[in-house]
Design a protein around this motif. Structure first.
Motif: not given
Length: 122
Positions: A104-122
């Protein structure tokens, strides 16, 4: 500013494994005030959902759908969080985003990465 960079996504057959990594870099002031880091998954047409979360002290929270298959861990010295995904299922497919929540003392909103795709084939 804190930059989160994910790696480790890819295409894997059902039953296989992947390990995602997320490294935080940038403002040391902000990094030291990260309370929890986690992984969220998003699929088209649905909201981003929590997969796993770990606090600085090591407390973890995993979605019911991944308990017993996924493990989250962090290396505070390397500012890195990992997601070990075993026994992958097609429904694990999605874009995985790294997240950092601050004290709370940082007074910052959450940070997010750019994302990484995970694909699981059946």
């Amino acid at each position: 500013q804190v930059l989160l960079v994910e790696s480790g996504g890819g295409l894997v057959q059902a039953g296989g494994s992947l390990r995602l990594s997320c490294v935080a870099s940038g403002s040391i002031f902000s990094i030291l005030r990260i309370n929890a880091m986690g992984w969220y998954r998003q699929v088209p047409g649905k909201q981003r959902e929590l997969v796993a979360r770990i606090t600085r002290s090591g407390s973890t929270d995993l979605a019911d759908s991944v308990k017993g298959r996924f493990t989250i861990s962090r290396d505070n010295a390397k500012n890195t969080v990992y997601l070990q995904m075993n026994s992958l299922k097609p429904e694990d497919t999605g874009v995985y985003y790294c997240n950092a929540d601050y004290r709370a003392d940082a007074k910052k909103p959450p940070s997010w990465g750019q994302g990484t795709q995970v694909t699981v084939s059946s």
